[in-house]
Design an enzyme around this catalytic site. Structure first.
Site, mmCIF file in Angstrom:
data_model
loop_
_atom_site.group_PDB
_atom_site.id
_atom_site.type_symbol
_atom_site.label_atom_id
_atom_site.label_comp_id
_atom_site.label_asym_id
_atom_site.label_seq_id
_atom_site.Cartn_x
_atom_site.Cartn_y
_atom_site.Cartn_z
ATOM 1 N N PRO A 86 6.011 -13.221 0.413
ATOM 2 C CG PRO A 86 7.911 -13.489 -0.803
ATOM 3 C CD PRO A 86 7.484 -13.555 0.499
ATOM 4 C CD GLU A 113 14.640 -20.598 -0.549
ATOM 5 O OE1 GLU A 113 13.893 -21.005 -1.170
ATOM 6 O OE2 GLU A 113 15.342 -19.720 -0.346
ATOM 7 N NE ARG A 151 -2.931 6.489 8.062
ATOM 8 C CZ ARG A 151 -3.521 6.741 6.859
ATOM 9 N NH1 ARG A 151 -4.259 5.857 6.403
ATOM 10 N NH2 ARG A 151 -3.920 8.005 7.057
ATOM 11 C CG ASP A 166 -5.699 8.032 3.832
ATOM 12 O OD1 ASP A 166 -5.220 9.235 4.103
ATOM 13 O OD2 ASP A 166 -5.969 7.208 4.501
#
Ligand code: ADE
Length: 240
Positions: A86, A113, A151, A166
């Protein structure tokens, strides 16, 4: 393209890689995906892949040795090592496009962690997050990354047009699409889509793309390719 996934939970990949485009792309030989279990590279009888952090604090840290040993087994000439975390750079279509041109990706699924900083410093080329929220681990994020990247590899998605249209590909959100029946629960499709006039249809679609982007993601407009005609359409939309 070859993709090696390094994970503590290889079972999490069994089903997602066996369906739809990712399955077909593997069958066609366009991508080759291998999943490696990090516990197979531990040396103790408990197969310890994580340990408590130096300095104290909560959570566990993924150990360096199993990670580096696993990498040594899969690394090739032109490997790019990515850590899902993250605290990485937020994934977007540009990053997916850039990575789709690589020959070999090694994706580390971070857990607990985090990962021992020495591995991050010395072996990881890029850290990627899939958004500003925290998941239980890097497995789902790595699947998101793989799907977005694969893709874009030539031949994976059949019609070139479906990539060009897209959302994000041209910097705008995509326009609304309809299919049969013409009338559903009393709602009918926009007349112009039946007109056969492709210039008018393109114009309508562009306008609806602009409208959607303006209302849902106005931040995208500043970096999208906006023509004079687009600007006029946007002004009209605002006045409506
Ligand atoms: N691991 C946990 N949360 C994540 C996120 N948002 N992106 C990438 N890896 C993660």
């Amino acid at each position: 393209m070859k993709i090696d996934i390094l994970t503590l939970f290889p079972e999490m990949f069994e089903s997602p890689l066996r369906f739809s485009l990712l399955k077909k792309a593997q069958e066609k030989g366009l991508i080759q995906i291998n999943v490696t279990c990090l516990r197979d590279f531990t040396k103790d009888k408990h197969k310890t892949a994580d340990d408590s952090p130096f300095g104290g604090g909560s959570g566990m840290v993924m150990k360096a040795e199993p990670l580096v040993a696993a990498m040594a087994q899969v690394t090739g000439h032109k490997s790019k090592v990515i850590l899902m975390t993250p605290s990485g750079r937020k994934l977007d279509q540009e990053i997916a496009k850039r990575l789709s041109k690589e020959k070999h990706l090694i994706i580390i699924c971070g857990h607990y962690e985090g990962v021992d900083q020495r591995v991050r410093d010395k072996y990881v080329d890029e850290e990627i997050s899939i958004g500003d929220y925290v998941l239980t681990g890097g497995e789902l994020p790595s699947l998101v990354l793989i799907d977005a990247v694969c893709r874009l590899i030539p031949g994976v998605v059949k019609e070139k047009d479906s990539l060009v249209n897209d959302s994000f590909y041209n910097g705008l959100l995509d326009y609304p699409s309809y299919t049969r029946p013409e009338e559903f629960e009393g709602d009918i499709i926009p007349e112009v889509l039946k007109s056969g006039n492709h210039k008018e249809i393109d114009r309508w679609r562009r306008r609806e793309s602009l409208r959607k982007t303006l209302f849902i993601r106005p931040d995208l407009l500043s970096s999208a390719d906006i023509s004079k005609e687009d600007k006029k359409m946007l002004e009209e939309i605002i006045l409506e």
